[in-house]
Write an enzyme that holds these catalytic residues in place. Structure first.
Site, PDB file in Angstrom:
ATOM      1  CB  CYS A 278      -0.951  -0.012   1.196  1.00  0.00           C
ATOM      2  SG  CYS A 278      -0.133   0.001   2.821  1.00  0.00           S
ATOM      3  CG  HIS A 335      -4.322   0.986   4.155  1.00  0.00           C
ATOM      4  ND1 HIS A 335      -3.780   0.129   3.226  1.00  0.00           N
ATOM      5  CD2 HIS A 335      -5.261   1.712   3.485  1.00  0.00           C
ATOM      6  CE1 HIS A 335      -4.366   0.313   2.062  1.00  0.00           C
ATOM      7  NE2 HIS A 335      -5.261   1.283   2.196  1.00  0.00           N
ATOM      8  CG  ASP A 358      -6.725   2.917  -0.588  1.00  0.00           C
ATOM      9  OD1 ASP A 358      -5.635   2.539  -1.048  1.00  0.00           O
ATOM     10  OD2 ASP A 358      -7.219   2.431   0.450  1.00  0.00           O
ATOM     11  CG  ASN A 396     -14.993   6.726  12.003  1.00  0.00           C
ATOM     12  OD1 ASN A 396     -14.862   7.456  12.977  1.00  0.00           O
ATOM     13  ND2 ASN A 396     -14.802   7.156  10.753  1.00  0.00           N
TER      14      ASN A 396
END
Length: 615
Positions: A278, A335, A358, A396
Site C-alpha cells: 500500500c 495502511h 486509495d 471508525n
C-alpha cells in the site's frame, strides 16, 4: 506629358504603395522564460511545458517588413489527442488585441524591429497532455502555414484567484523528496522516498499512463475531454496504479522511490510491475499526480481494519491459548493512501479540498476507491461521494475479539470502539517530521457523523433514532475486567530494537478486598503490518503478583532477509558538477549474529541512470 508615360507612372506608383507579402523569419518559442514562469523548468527547457489558465509568450520575426494589421492576419490551431485510440480535439482561434480567458485566445504587441510578441492563453478548462501548435499567416490574400511543434499542458494550482493560502505548492507539487510513515501509532517510524516527478522522462511516462488509462475510463466516449477534470484524471491514475498481482516480484522494501517503478513499467511495454504494498502504490500515485500538476501527499492511517462482512466491525479470532487465528477480517498496523487537492464540481463544490484516493485493491475485489472528500468522511455524508463508506470504515470501525471454542461456537472477549483510525499522519511542510491530521478525518467528540454513516452503511437503520443505534452498539460490548474487580495492563520497559529483548511489565491489581483465583493465558505472537500472524514466540514469565516478562528472547530469528537497516554515507572530498565523486557507505549490524547474503541497493537522484545493486 505623354499618355503612355502617365499610365506607366501610375503603375509604378501602385507598386510603391502596395505592401509586399510578409515573409516569416524565425519563431522563438521562449521556452526558458515560459517554463520558469509556469513552474515547469524542473522538467528541463528542451520543450515547452506550460500550465493551463496562464499565458505563455512566443516571438515571431519577419524578414522583409513590419507587421501590418490591415493586410496581415494570424490564426492558430491547437490539436490534442493524437494517440491512435483517442479522438482528436481541435481548437481554432485568431490573434486579437486582448486575451479572452474563457477560451483559447492570443494577442500581440510590437516587440523589436520586424518582430511581434504573441501571448497565448490556454483556458482554465483546457485538457492536459501533449498538444500540437500550428500557425497560419494570411498576408496580401496569400496564406501559408507553419507547425510550431508540440508542447505539454498541465494542471495549474498557481492559477490566479485559485491558490489556497493553506496549501504549500512547493511541498505538494514541487518537492521530489518525501518521508513515508510506518510502524504503530505509539511508535511511528519514517522512511525516505524519492518521488522524482521531474526526473528525465517521467512526464512522458505519466502522460502514457493517461493514454492507456483512457481505455478504462467510464466516460471514454467523450474522447479526450475527460482530461480537463482532475476528478476524472485522478480516477484513471488510481486505476492504472492499482495492481492486485503479488506473485514472483520485487520485494516492496527494495524500492526507494517511484522513478525505477515507472521506468520499469514504461520500458516493459506497460506491463504491471510486481509488486508493491500500500505504501508503494500510494507513493507512485503521488508522483504521477504531482507531475501532472495536482497537489498530492501520502497518508498513513494506523490501526486500519480490512473487514470482509460488516464494514464497521473487524472481528479478530483467537484460540484458547491466545493465538491469533486467520479469519476474513484483519487489523493492519497501518495502511497508506493518497490525498490530492482538487475542486469537486461533480458535487457542486467549487472550492478545493483534500480528496482521498486509495490505489490498493479493496477487499471486495473492486479496483480502487476515490476520490472521496475528507470533509464528507468526517461528517458521515457517505451518499455524496465515491466509496465514502470504505474510507469511513478504515477510520471508525470497532474491533471485536472472539474466543473460538469449536467450529460452530465462539465467545466474545473484548470490544473496542475507538481502536481504528489512530494518528493519521503525513509529512509536515518544510521538514521531515510527521504531522497528525486525524482531526481532518474524525471529530474528537460527538457521534452525529457516526449516526449518519451507520444509517448509510446499514440500510435497516435508515429511519431508526439514535437511541436504537446506541442500544445495538452497547449489546456488542462485553463486561470489562474491572467489573470483576481486577485491573490489568502492560507497560513497556524499553524501546524495542533489532536484536534486543523486549521487556514488558504486566501489572495486576485486585480492586476488591477479597482473594481471587484467576487463570491467565499468555501468548506472544508477531504480526506483520497487514495483520498476518507469524509463529508463536516463547515468553518467560516470572513472579506472581507483579509479573516481569521477557518477551521475544530469540525474536531476531524471525528477522527476514528483506529487512532493512540504517545506512550512513559520507562524501569524500568536495563534489564537482559533471565530475566523478567518491562516497563511503557504512552500516551497523544491530543483531547479535552474523548477516549473510546481504544486498545493498543504491539509488541516486541525478547520479545513477538506474538503481545499483551490490552484493
Amino acid at each position: 506629358m505623354c499618355p503612355q508615360l502617365h499610365v506607366l507612372f501610375g503603375f509604378f506608383l501602385c507598386l510603391l504603395t502596395f505592401p509586399a507579402v510578409i515573409q516569416l523569419g524565425d519563431v522563438d518559442l521562449n521556452r526558458p522564460h515560459n517554463c520558469k514562469c509556469h513552474n515547469t523548468h524542473f522538467f528541463g527547457t528542451d520543450r515547452q511545458t506550460v500550465r493551463r489558465g496562464q499565458a505563455f509568450d512566443l516571438y515571431v520575426h519577419f524578414q522583409n517588413r513590419e507587421w501590418d494589421d490591415s493586410v496581415d492576419k494570424i490564426s492558430f490551431t491547437v490539436e490534442t489527442g493524437n494517440h491512435p485510440k483517442i479522438p482528436k480535439n481541435l481548437s481554432y482561434f485568431l490573434i486579437d488585441k486582448c486575451i479572452d480567458q474563457t477560451c483559447w485566445s492570443a494577442c500581440y504587441k510590437p516587440h523589436q524591429h520586424r518582430c511581434i510578441n504573441i501571448s497565448m492563453f490556454p483556458p482554465i478548462d483546457a485538457c492536459i497532455g501533449r498538444h500540437i501548435l500550428n500557425m497560419s499567416i494570411t498576408s496580401c490574400d496569400r496564406t501559408f502555414q507553419q507547425c510550431l511543434g508540440d508542447f505539454d499542458i498541465l494542471f495549474n494550482p498557481w492559477c490566479a484567484g485559485k491558490k489556497d493560502g493553506r496549501l504549500s505548492l512547493e511541498e505538494y507539487v514541487l518537492n521530489e523528496h518525501g518521508m513515508l510513515y510506518e510502524g504503530v501509532h505509539k511508535h511511528v517510524t519514517s522512511r525516505p522516498w524519492h518521488f522524482g516527478q521531474f526526473e528525465n522522462g517521467i512526464l512522458d511516462i505519466c502522460l502514457k499512463v493517461l493514454d492507456i488509462g483512457s481505455n478504462y475510463h467510464q466516460g471514454s466516449e467523450r474522447g479526450c475531454r475527460w482530461r480537463n477534470d482532475p476528478v476524472h484524471v485522478s480516477m484513471v491514475v488510481n486505476h492504472m496504479v492499482n495492481n492486485n498481482d503479488y506473485l514472483k516480484g520485487t520485494n516492496p522494501l527494495t524500492w526507494n522511490g517511484s522513478v525505477p517503478i515507472l521506468q520499469q513499467w514504461y520500458n516493459g511495454r506497460c506491463r504491471p510491475v510486481r509488486f508493491g504494498d500500500c505504501l508503494t502504490l500510494a507513493s507512485v500515485m503521488c508522483t504521477v499526480m504531482r507531475c501532472l500538476g495536482i497537489p498530492s501527499r501520502v497518508i498513513t492511517n494506523f490501526c486500519s481494519p480490512h473487514c470482509a462482512e460488516n464494514p464497521l466491525a473487524v472481528n479478530e479470532l483467537f484460540d484458547s491459548t491466545g493465538k491469533t487465528l486467520c479469519g476474513k477480517d484483519k487489523l493492519w498496523a497501518y495502511h497508506c493512501w493518497n490525498e490530492s487537492w482538487m475542486a469537486r464540481r461533480d458535487l457542486d463544490l467549487c472550492s478545493s479540498n483534500w480528496q482521498c484516493l486509495d490505489p490498493t485493491p479493496m477487499e471486495s475485489g473492486r479496483a480502487c476507491c476515490g476520490p472521496t472528500s475528507i470533509r464528507s468522511v468526517k461528517d458521515g455524508e457517505l451518499d455524496l461521494d465515491y466509496d465514502g463508506q470504505h474510507i469511513f470504515s478504515r477510520l471508525n470501525a470497532s474491533c471485536i475479539g472472539w474466543l473460538s471454542k469449536n467450529s460452530d461456537k465462539k465467545e466474545k472477549l473484548c470490544y473496542d470502539a475507538w481502536l481504528c483510525g489512530q494518528c493519521v499522519s503525513t509529512k509536515s511542510v518544510g521538514n521531515n517530521h510527521h504531522e497528525d491530521i486525524t482531526g481532518a478525518y474524525k471529530y474528537e467528540l460527538g457521534k452525529e457523523a457516526f449516526y449518519k454513516a451507520y444509517r448509510r452503511i446499514h440500510s435497516g437503520y435508515c429511519n431508526a433514532p439514535n437511541c436504537h443505534i446506541d442500544r445495538d452498539l452497547a449489546a456488542l460490548q462485553s463486561p470489562f475486567l474491572s467489573d470483576a474487580g481486577v485491573s490489568m495492563r502492560f507497560k513497556m520497559v524499553n524501546c524495542p530494537m533489532y536484536g534486543q529483548d523486549v521487556h514488558l511489565h504486566w501489572l495486576l491489581e485486585n480492586l476488591r478486598n477479597e482473594c481471587k483465583n484467576l487463570n491467565f493465558n499468555l501468548c506472544t505472537q508477531v504480526l506483520t503490518h497487514n495483520g498476518c500472524a507469524l509463529p508463536i514466540l516463547p515468553a518467560a514469565p516470572a513472579g506472581s503478583h507483579h509479573l516481569f516478562i521477557c518477551l521475544f528472547t530469540n525474536w531476531q530469528n524471525t528477522v527476514k532477509n528483506e529487512d532493512c537497516f540504517c545506512v550512513f554515507d559520507q562524501l569524500l572530498g568536495l563534489p564537482q558538477l559533471n565530475e566523478p565523486c567518491t562516497a563511503e557507505i557504512s552500516f551497523c549490524n544491530p543483531l547479535q549474529e552474523d548477516l549473510k547474503n546481504c544486498v545493498l541497493n543504491l539509488e541516486g537522484c541525478g547520479l545513477f541512470k538506474e538503481p545499483m545493486t551490490i552484493e
